[in-house]
Scaffold this motif. Structure first.
Motif, PDB file in Angstrom:
ATOM      1  N   GLU A  51       0.969   5.226   0.929  1.00  0.00           N
ATOM      2  CA  GLU A  51       0.235   6.416   1.414  1.00  0.00           C
ATOM      3  C   GLU A  51       0.380   7.722   0.883  1.00  0.00           C
ATOM      4  O   GLU A  51       1.052   7.712  -0.186  1.00  0.00           O
ATOM      5  CB  GLU A  51       0.990   6.489   2.223  1.00  0.00           C
ATOM      6  N   VAL A  90      -6.364  -4.859  -1.334  1.00  0.00           N
ATOM      7  CA  VAL A  90      -6.617  -3.886  -0.841  1.00  0.00           C
ATOM      8  C   VAL A  90      -6.452  -2.756  -0.077  1.00  0.00           C
ATOM      9  O   VAL A  90      -7.178  -1.707  -0.507  1.00  0.00           O
ATOM     10  CB  VAL A  90      -8.377  -4.148  -1.696  1.00  0.00           C
ATOM     11  N   PRO A 150       1.117  -0.836  -0.304  1.00  0.00           N
ATOM     12  CA  PRO A 150       0.320  -0.100  -0.171  1.00  0.00           C
ATOM     13  C   PRO A 150       0.841   1.546   0.166  1.00  0.00           C
ATOM     14  O   PRO A 150       1.503   1.366   0.413  1.00  0.00           O
ATOM     15  CB  PRO A 150      -1.068   0.235   1.596  1.00  0.00           C
ATOM     16  N   SER A 201      -2.052   1.419   4.102  1.00  0.00           N
ATOM     17  CA  SER A 201      -0.757   0.642   4.911  1.00  0.00           C
ATOM     18  C   SER A 201      -1.109   1.016   6.898  1.00  0.00           C
ATOM     19  O   SER A 201      -0.502   0.753   6.850  1.00  0.00           O
ATOM     20  CB  SER A 201      -0.137   2.040   4.934  1.00  0.00           C
TER      21      SER A 201
END
Ligand code: NAP
Length: 484
Positions: free
Chosen positions: A77, A267, A75, A270
């Motif tokens: 950000e 999906v 993930p 963080s």
């Protein structure tokens, strides 16, 4: 377990927060399954924004993905104050990753609202067009506009991907979910394209469904769905809804598919509150990596890992805190060890699908993909910022165009006709669409006439935006307003 002689080159971006812990778990499990991968580890996301690279994706990462054409991503950000754009959106756009595939399948042993209903479907979301093109303007100080751009080519690519994926996974039914009843040209383009393309897949059932009813059906009878293809914003919402049906974002994998590049990611985000504690559940990234292995042709290793993770979750003895009583939970490392230990084991209640290689859809790269034999300009919409009321503005514009070849036919406010007077009780704002059409029996306007009319209006009013009213092959290519 795998064709060990083949080494696959894959770009890996651990990303932010829990990303590095998830990626470490996945890499260990893939290596234990005997798949040989030469990982090119690259940066993206927070660390890159903090270096002052506003896209969140440095050149070395772009070059690596262009070389390997397969990426596994943690993930990312988007820190407020560093960059305007999301690094995720940048990556999708850079590599034209037009299709986002999000499977939703009930996992045995996971507490979820629809446990026991055999939910097993895939949302295929268009990933680069629609409102996510990010073309936004303040039209007046108090009125914002976001352009919803959808192309025939973009619709066709993702729709073909959905049908091909249905075939590759042995699925039987493809729904297309749109809001074509309201947005007849944009969402309608997706519906019309779906109906045309569906004829080429007579072995699959195809059905259109209005997106709001689709959301309703998903929480009433989710087991009826097999594949749902939809536009970007619709897909964003219903794919999260779908994940919620079977246990939440922490278990939801995804693949971003383009013509040349594919990128696989969980999906979830963080999860900064649990980062660095060795308690993150790596299942979502692991199931994304399973999709990646199938993409690489490693079907056997994919099945081994998938069966093992599902067996481990169903067994319920070694689960991360999100899936069990935190006082008796396992660490990320312990869960990873168990998945490896359980290679070769299978759930009695869960059967892997039979997967075949996906036949990647090919649509012509021509920018003028849709061509017509004839086109004409039927008129023009000129959008004006004005503090006047509809009647006063209408009279003023009519007077300004008194001896022009174009005349004012109507004014609308956010899509509702307000001039000539109507019964609609519209709470008007200072953003008016003035529709100009040729006078008398003339059916076509010219660019010169439009420019001249615009110049006249500009002597008294602030125009903010214009749209030609065009006809292609004799068909009007604009939407009527409410009350027209
Ligand atoms: P999030 O990171 O998905 O986390 C929300 C909560 O979900 C976490 O605090 C955690 O809940 C739980 N969670 C998520 N993944 C988990 C996992 N694998 N294992 C266990 N628990 C998990 O959502 P967010 O807090 O809204 O977003 C944080 C950052 O991620 C933002 O900067 C956002 O922009 C970014 N983001 C990136 C992506 C992407 O790269 N594709 C997607 C979404 C968000 P508890 O707190 O209850 O433990």
């Amino acid at each position: 377990m795998s064709h060990a002689s083949v080494t696959h080159n894959v770009t890996v971006m651990p990303g932010d927060g829990v990303g590095s812990e998830c990626v470490a778990a996945v890499r260990r499990i893939i290596a234990a399954a005997g798949v040989s991968i030469a990982w090119e580890e690259c940066e993206a996301g927070g660390v890159v924004f903090r270096k002052g690279i506003s896209s969140g994706v440095p050149r070395e990462t772009i070059d690596s993905i262009a070389r390997t054409r397969v990426a596994l991503k943690g993930p990312l950000e988007t820190p407020v104050g560093y960059g305007e754009r999301s690094a995720n959106v940048t990556l999708r756009k850079l590599f034209e990753l037009y299709g986002n595939i999000r499977p939703t399948r009930e996992l045995p042993g996971v507490q979820a609202p629809f446990a026991g209903r055999q939910v097993d479907f895939v949302v295929v979301r268009e990933n680069v067009e629609d409102l996510y093109a990010g073309i936004e303007h303040m039209q007046t100080p108090g009125v914002a506009q976001c352009l919803k751009l959808m192309s025939r080519k973009g619709c066709e690519k993702v729709i073909r991907l959905a049908f091909e994926m249905a075939r590759a996974e042995g699925r039987h039914r493809v729904h297309c979910a749109t809001k074509s009843n309201i947005m007849k040209l944009t969402e309608g383009l997706m519906k019309r394209t779906f109906e045309e393309v569906a004829r080429e897949y007579p072995d699959l059932q195809s059905e259109h469904i209005i997106i709001d009813n689709c959301a309703h059906q998903m929480v009433r009878y989710p087991e009826q769905f097999d594949v749902i293809v939809t536009s970007n914003l619709n897909g964003d919402i219903i794919s999260d809804l779908a994940a919620g049906l079977v246990g939440g974002l922490g278990l939801a994998p995804s693949a971003n598919i383009g013509n040349d590049v594919a990128m696989f990611e969980a999906v979830h985000g963080s999860a900064p509150t649990i980062a660095g504690k060795n308690i993150v559940n790596p299942t979502a990234l692991l199931l994304s990596a399973v999709m990646m292995l199938r993409h690489l042709g490693e079907f056997e290793a994919a099945a081994t890992i998938e069966n093992s993770v599902i067996f481990t979750i169903e067994l319920g003895k070694t689960l991360t805190p999100d899936l069990t009583d935190p006082d008796h939970a396992a660490s990320t490392t312990q869960f990873t060890d168990k998945v490896i230990e359980h290679f070769g084991r299978k759930s009695d209640h869960w059967k892997a699908r039979h997967y075949h290689a996906l036949n990647p859809p090919r649509v012509s790269p021509r920018s003028d993909y849709v061509q017509v034999k004839s086109r004409s300009i039927a008129g023009v919409d000129i959008f004006v910022e004005s503090p006047l009321d509809a009647g006063a503005l209408g009279e003023s514009v009519t007077a300004l165009l008194a001896d022009s070849p174009l005349r004012l036919t109507s004014i609308s406010n956010r899509g509702a006709v307000v001039y000539p007077s109507s019964d609609a009780r519209v709470d008007c704002v200072d953003h008016w669409r003035c529709r100009l059409m040729p006078r008398g029996n003339t059916r076509e306007a010219t660019d010169a006439q439009i420019a001249e009319a615009l110049a006249r209006i500009a002597t008294k009013h602030a125009w903010v935006h214009i749209e030609k009213l065009q006809a292609f092959d004799g068909v009007n290519a604009w939407a009527a307003d409410a009350g027209e």
